[in-house]
Design an enzyme around this catalytic site. Structure first.
Site, mmCIF file in Angstrom:
data_model
loop_
_atom_site.group_PDB
_atom_site.id
_atom_site.type_symbol
_atom_site.label_atom_id
_atom_site.label_comp_id
_atom_site.label_asym_id
_atom_site.label_seq_id
_atom_site.Cartn_x
_atom_site.Cartn_y
_atom_site.Cartn_z
ATOM 1 N N ASN A 1 -8.296 -0.040 13.346
ATOM 2 C CA ASN A 1 -9.678 -0.228 12.879
ATOM 3 C C ASN A 1 -9.867 -1.572 12.179
ATOM 4 O O ASN A 1 -10.894 -1.810 11.564
ATOM 5 C CB ASN A 1 -10.069 0.909 11.930
ATOM 6 C CG ASN A 1 -9.183 0.942 10.693
ATOM 7 O OD1 ASN A 1 -8.254 0.129 10.563
ATOM 8 N ND2 ASN A 1 -9.462 1.842 9.779
ATOM 9 N N ASP B 1 0.836 -1.205 0.000
ATOM 10 C CA ASP B 1 0.000 0.000 0.000
ATOM 11 C C ASP B 1 0.871 1.256 0.000
ATOM 12 O O ASP B 1 2.093 1.178 0.204
ATOM 13 C CB ASP B 1 -0.964 0.004 1.201
ATOM 14 C CG ASP B 1 -0.261 -0.218 2.544
ATOM 15 O OD1 ASP B 1 0.986 -0.224 2.596
ATOM 16 O OD2 ASP B 1 -0.984 -0.382 3.546
ATOM 17 N N GLU C 1 -9.875 -0.813 4.218
ATOM 18 C CA GLU C 1 -10.546 -0.219 5.365
ATOM 19 C C GLU C 1 -11.873 -0.943 5.635
ATOM 20 O O GLU C 1 -12.405 -1.624 4.749
ATOM 21 C CB GLU C 1 -10.812 1.265 5.074
ATOM 22 C CG GLU C 1 -9.556 2.063 4.752
ATOM 23 C CD GLU C 1 -8.685 2.368 5.969
ATOM 24 O OE1 GLU C 1 -8.671 1.572 6.931
ATOM 25 O OE2 GLU C 1 -7.994 3.400 5.964
ATOM 26 N N HIS D 1 -7.963 -2.698 9.633
ATOM 27 C CA HIS D 1 -7.550 -2.761 8.225
ATOM 28 C C HIS D 1 -6.313 -3.636 8.052
ATOM 29 O O HIS D 1 -5.517 -3.808 8.979
ATOM 30 C CB HIS D 1 -7.355 -1.356 7.622
ATOM 31 C CG HIS D 1 -6.123 -0.627 8.038
ATOM 32 N ND1 HIS D 1 -5.950 0.728 7.842
ATOM 33 C CD2 HIS D 1 -4.969 -1.041 8.637
ATOM 34 C CE1 HIS D 1 -4.777 1.090 8.285
ATOM 35 N NE2 HIS D 1 -4.159 0.036 8.775
HETATM 36 P P1 PGA Z 1 1.333 -0.399 13.142
HETATM 37 O O1 PGA Z 1 0.394 -0.269 11.864
HETATM 38 O O2 PGA Z 1 2.166 -1.617 12.936
HETATM 39 O O3 PGA Z 1 2.133 0.855 13.157
HETATM 40 O O4 PGA Z 1 0.426 -0.540 14.326
HETATM 41 C C1 PGA Z 1 -0.407 -1.316 11.488
HETATM 42 C C2 PGA Z 1 -1.301 -0.924 10.333
HETATM 43 O O5 PGA Z 1 -1.863 0.169 10.330
HETATM 44 O O6 PGA Z 1 -1.459 -1.736 9.414
#
Ligand code: PGA
Length: 246
Positions: free
Chosen positions: A138, A69, A145, A140
């Site tokens: 959340n 992404d 999302e 994702h």
């Molecule tokens: P993080 O991000 O490892 O910084 O918690 C995870 C994500 O948003 O996929």
């Protein structure tokens, strides 16, 4: 349920095991196609992978990397971009050739074409062998999302408010985040092996929903439970009060 759940005492222990699996995937298949998430969670895994590969001369020269992404409107030169993150943590230390890095270019005029380009590259390379994912607050995975269709390949998506707020941590100054470009759940589910990592007590709630709630696009990460070769690696704080598999 086919899901494989592993809980480790510490972040370090989890990162060692995750790194071992990345290395093993390349030892087993030197021309493996990898897709690695950005985020705070895998930082230590990547530093173990780079150090181990260097010390033990694991050959990454034939490996290909597919972009998971990227933030739309954030150039690669911005240290907060997903490209810059992976360049610093994996591509540079592992000395990956540029033509083996297939990344969304969010500065392209036509982002729909960019999505098609990456879709085609995945097919050309014979599919993704190994994917390492984090999970957002959340639920994702990548920028899939809550509410996203399970059937999509690469696409541009309007980012959830939570993602835009949490995402500020990657940038040295406040950055307008609105859209993302991401591999879709269809492609994620087709990859041959998935490791999903979560650490820290902040993730307890979303991990409970991911592993014990309904499998649905309300929590995109919950689909890992349907993947025949999906592994979830947690530290004790992220596992919290989970009742399954412990
Ligand atoms: P993080 O991000 O490892 O910084 O918690 C995870 C994500 O948003 O996929």
């Amino acid at each position: 349920m086919t899901m494989n759940l592993f809980v480790y005492k510490t972040y370090e222990e989890l990162s060692r095991h995750a790194a071992d699996q990345v290395i093993q995937s390349v030892v087993d298949k030197p021309e493996a196609v990898l897709c690695m998430a950005t985020g705070s969670t895998p930082i230590l895994t990547y530093s173990y992978v780079s150090a181990f590969a260097k010390q033990n001369r694991v050959d990454f020269s034939r490996v290909h990397f597919i972009s998971l992404d990227e933030w739309v409107g954030v150039p690669r030169t911005n240290a907060g971009s997903c490209y810059a993150f992976l360049h610093a943590s994996l591509f540079a230390p592992l000395v990956i050739r540029n033509d083996h890095i297939h990344f969304f270019n969010t500065e392209a005029d036509d982002l729909v074409f960019e999505c098609k380009r990456i879709d085609a590259k995945i097919i050309e390379l014979g599919g993704i062998d190994f994917m390492l994912l984090g999970v957002g607050m959340n639920g994702h995975i990548g920028f899939n999302e809550p509410g996203v269709s399970r059937k999509l390949n690469a696409h541009v998506i309007e980012l959830d408010e939570v993602t835009c707020t949490v995402g500020q941590k990657y940038f040295s100054e406040e950055t307008k985040l609105k859209n993302g470009i991401t591999l879709g759940l269809a492609q994620i589910m087709k990859s041959r092996k998935i490791l999903l990592l979560a650490t820290g007590s902040d993730k307890q709630d979303i991990i409970r929903k991911t592993l014990e709630g309904k499998i649905s696009n309300d929590v995109p990460a919950s689909f890992i439970r349907k993947h025949p070769n999906g592994y979830v690696l947690l530290d004790l704080s992220a596992a919290g009060e989970l009742t399954i598999g412990l």
